[in-house]
Write a protein that holds these residues in place. Sequence first.
Motif, PDB file in Angstrom:
ATOM      1  N   ARG A 100      40.064  64.985  46.792  1.00 33.39           N
ATOM      2  CA  ARG A 100      40.649  64.839  47.878  1.00 33.39           C
ATOM      3  C   ARG A 100      41.883  65.619  48.092  1.00 33.39           C
ATOM      4  NH1 ARG A 100      40.021  59.173  49.837  1.00 33.39           N
ATOM      5  NH2 ARG A 100      38.051  59.732  50.143  1.00 33.39           N
ATOM      6  N   VAL A 101      42.278  66.262  49.182  1.00 32.69           N
ATOM      7  CA  VAL A 101      43.774  66.913  49.252  1.00 32.69           C
ATOM      8  C   VAL A 101      44.193  66.639  50.582  1.00 32.69           C
ATOM      9  CG1 VAL A 101      43.036  68.691  47.725  1.00 32.69           C
ATOM     10  CG2 VAL A 101      42.481  69.293  50.226  1.00 32.69           C
ATOM     11  N   VAL A 156      49.220  72.650  50.244  1.00 34.40           N
ATOM     12  CA  VAL A 156      48.146  71.698  49.890  1.00 34.40           C
ATOM     13  C   VAL A 156      48.318  71.036  48.765  1.00 34.40           C
ATOM     14  CG1 VAL A 156      45.592  71.666  49.483  1.00 34.40           C
ATOM     15  CG2 VAL A 156      46.447  73.266  51.069  1.00 34.40           C
ATOM     16  N   THR A 157      48.330  69.696  48.775  1.00 33.21           N
ATOM     17  CA  THR A 157      48.738  68.861  47.511  1.00 33.21           C
ATOM     18  C   THR A 157      47.492  67.970  47.246  1.00 33.21           C
ATOM     19  OG1 THR A 157      49.613  67.196  48.930  1.00 33.21           O
ATOM     20  CG2 THR A 157      51.176  69.012  47.769  1.00 33.21           C
ATOM     21  N   MET A 158      47.348  67.573  46.155  1.00 34.92           N
ATOM     22  CA  MET A 158      46.283  66.587  45.590  1.00 34.92           C
ATOM     23  C   MET A 158      46.673  65.127  46.439  1.00 34.92           C
ATOM     24  SD  MET A 158      44.413  68.805  43.967  1.00 34.92           S
ATOM     25  CE  MET A 158      43.289  67.650  43.298  1.00 34.92           C
ATOM     26  N   ASP A 159      45.396  64.454  46.850  1.00 37.18           N
ATOM     27  CA  ASP A 159      45.610  63.066  47.386  1.00 37.18           C
ATOM     28  C   ASP A 159      45.239  62.016  46.389  1.00 37.18           C
ATOM     29  OD1 ASP A 159      45.823  61.031  49.160  1.00 37.18           O
ATOM     30  OD2 ASP A 159      44.197  61.642  50.341  1.00 37.18           O
ATOM     31  N   THR A 170      49.083  55.232  36.408  1.00 34.95           N
ATOM     32  CA  THR A 170      48.306  56.485  36.306  1.00 34.95           C
ATOM     33  C   THR A 170      48.371  56.941  37.701  1.00 34.95           C
ATOM     34  OG1 THR A 170      46.175  57.407  35.872  1.00 34.95           O
ATOM     35  CG2 THR A 170      46.092  55.291  36.859  1.00 34.95           C
ATOM     36  N   GLY A 171      48.373  58.099  38.044  1.00 34.74           N
ATOM     37  CA  GLY A 171      48.367  58.915  39.243  1.00 34.74           C
ATOM     38  C   GLY A 171      48.720  60.501  39.191  1.00 34.74           C
ATOM     39  N   LYS A 172      48.958  60.788  40.407  1.00 28.92           N
ATOM     40  CA  LYS A 172      49.123  62.384  40.421  1.00 28.92           C
ATOM     41  C   LYS A 172      50.586  62.544  39.960  1.00 28.92           C
ATOM     42  CE  LYS A 172      50.644  63.280  45.335  1.00 28.92           C
ATOM     43  NZ  LYS A 172      51.943  63.699  44.818  1.00 28.92           N
ATOM     44  N   ALA A 173      51.148  63.744  40.119  1.00 33.77           N
ATOM     45  CA  ALA A 173      52.612  64.273  39.776  1.00 33.77           C
ATOM     46  C   ALA A 173      53.419  63.374  38.944  1.00 33.77           C
ATOM     47  CB  ALA A 173      53.081  64.058  41.052  1.00 33.77           C
ATOM     48  N   LEU A 174      52.848  62.669  37.932  1.00 31.49           N
ATOM     49  CA  LEU A 174      53.819  61.949  37.120  1.00 31.49           C
ATOM     50  C   LEU A 174      54.584  63.329  36.228  1.00 31.49           C
ATOM     51  CD1 LEU A 174      51.880  59.484  37.499  1.00 31.49           C
ATOM     52  CD2 LEU A 174      52.236  58.981  34.884  1.00 31.49           C
ATOM     53  N   ASP A 175      54.058  64.344  36.136  1.00 26.97           N
ATOM     54  CA  ASP A 175      54.805  65.557  35.882  1.00 26.97           C
ATOM     55  C   ASP A 175      55.514  66.111  36.976  1.00 26.97           C
ATOM     56  OD1 ASP A 175      55.552  67.934  34.891  1.00 26.97           O
ATOM     57  OD2 ASP A 175      53.618  68.695  34.407  1.00 26.97           O
ATOM     58  N   ASP A 176      56.737  65.876  37.203  1.00 25.40           N
ATOM     59  CA  ASP A 176      57.611  65.163  36.381  1.00 25.40           C
ATOM     60  C   ASP A 176      58.177  64.059  37.048  1.00 25.40           C
ATOM     61  OD1 ASP A 176      59.283  65.264  34.077  1.00 25.40           O
ATOM     62  OD2 ASP A 176      60.699  66.421  34.822  1.00 25.40           O
ATOM     63  N   ARG A 177      57.644  63.546  37.954  1.00 23.27           N
ATOM     64  CA  ARG A 177      58.376  62.578  38.782  1.00 23.27           C
ATOM     65  C   ARG A 177      58.641  61.291  38.114  1.00 23.27           C
ATOM     66  NH1 ARG A 177      55.932  64.038  43.765  1.00 23.27           N
ATOM     67  NH2 ARG A 177      56.498  66.263  43.973  1.00 23.27           N
ATOM     68  N   VAL A 178      57.753  60.975  36.864  1.00 25.29           N
ATOM     69  CA  VAL A 178      58.198  59.822  36.182  1.00 25.29           C
ATOM     70  C   VAL A 178      59.524  59.938  35.464  1.00 25.29           C
ATOM     71  CG1 VAL A 178      56.806  60.459  34.114  1.00 25.29           C
ATOM     72  CG2 VAL A 178      57.133  58.176  34.475  1.00 25.29           C
TER      73      VAL A 178
END
Length: 349
Positions: A100-101, A156-159, A170-178
Amino acid sequence: MAFDFDFDLLRDVTETSGVPGYEDRVRDIVRDELEANTDHVRTDAMGNVVGTVEGDSDYSVAIAAHMDEIGFMVKHITEDGFLKLDALGGWDARVLRAQRVTVHAEEEDITGVFGSVPPHTLDDDADEKEEVGDRVVDLGRDTEEVEELVSVGDIVTMDQNTIKMGDTVTGKALDDRVCLFTMLEAARELESPDVTIHFCATVQEEVGLRGATALGVDVDPDLAVALDVTIASDIPGVSEDKHVTALGDGAAIKLKDSSVITTPKVHKRLKAVAEDEDIDHQFEVLPAGGTDTAGFQNTYGAKPVGAISIPTRYLHTVTETANGDDIHATIDLLTAFLDSETGEYDYSL
């Protein structure tokens, strides 16, 4: 202790959308956090955000973590109302199937899905032929409505949601938001540093370290330390020599990647701080991939640089996974390093 930190903030920065060049929503969160915990905040023409804590010394240290995530830009709308995309950052087409996006159109955010051909009709060699440019987004609308809602150039981004999974997140965008989160937490915890600290949230890292390279000129620090995720391939099917790092073994002190060889005296001091403070740590030798560290090393003359990484499984997917204790160790190591920096350490070779 795995989640002994502000998980709500981590969830906010990871779930918020922001691809290279369009980091606006993440930048708003970062500015709010830095304005509360630094002496002054500025944003440059590229969108980099710098929150500065003034120390007693003119010596300055830049800490950098990037705000952008990999995503896409709409490049074409087919006559059937499907979207064709151009990648912003490095994608593996295989991970896009049936995902999903969110299409960030001018008037609203619109949900879509990457189409996936049923296995019943796939050729045996379909995987070999698949490329990112072949994928299409289905918005579930007819062509006329799609053309009214969406324009070429929309982002467009991943949902995906960010959740706790055992001892991991776990999730999206841990690179580099973590790591962006780690930097914001260190800014909260830091008190009365001896040196001036520039907390730098950078842009466009995923398309060539562009924000950090420009910022290296503008900030011109005496020392720079970048924060980014790194590969943790400690999973079945991968030989031990290719793990790079392992979840649960602590913060990773970078020795090299394909963009930088860190200054030996800097990574040795990071190790010494970790040992003195009893912070779990490991070393990182990354065979491929670059980080903002390189953007500061020689942009405006040679500078000593170091890097701290958070081991992360499944990079550049929507299920990136990091260990809570490793995140905490990285916060502790960064904060202890900055607390102990006096500007008098000799990093010369």
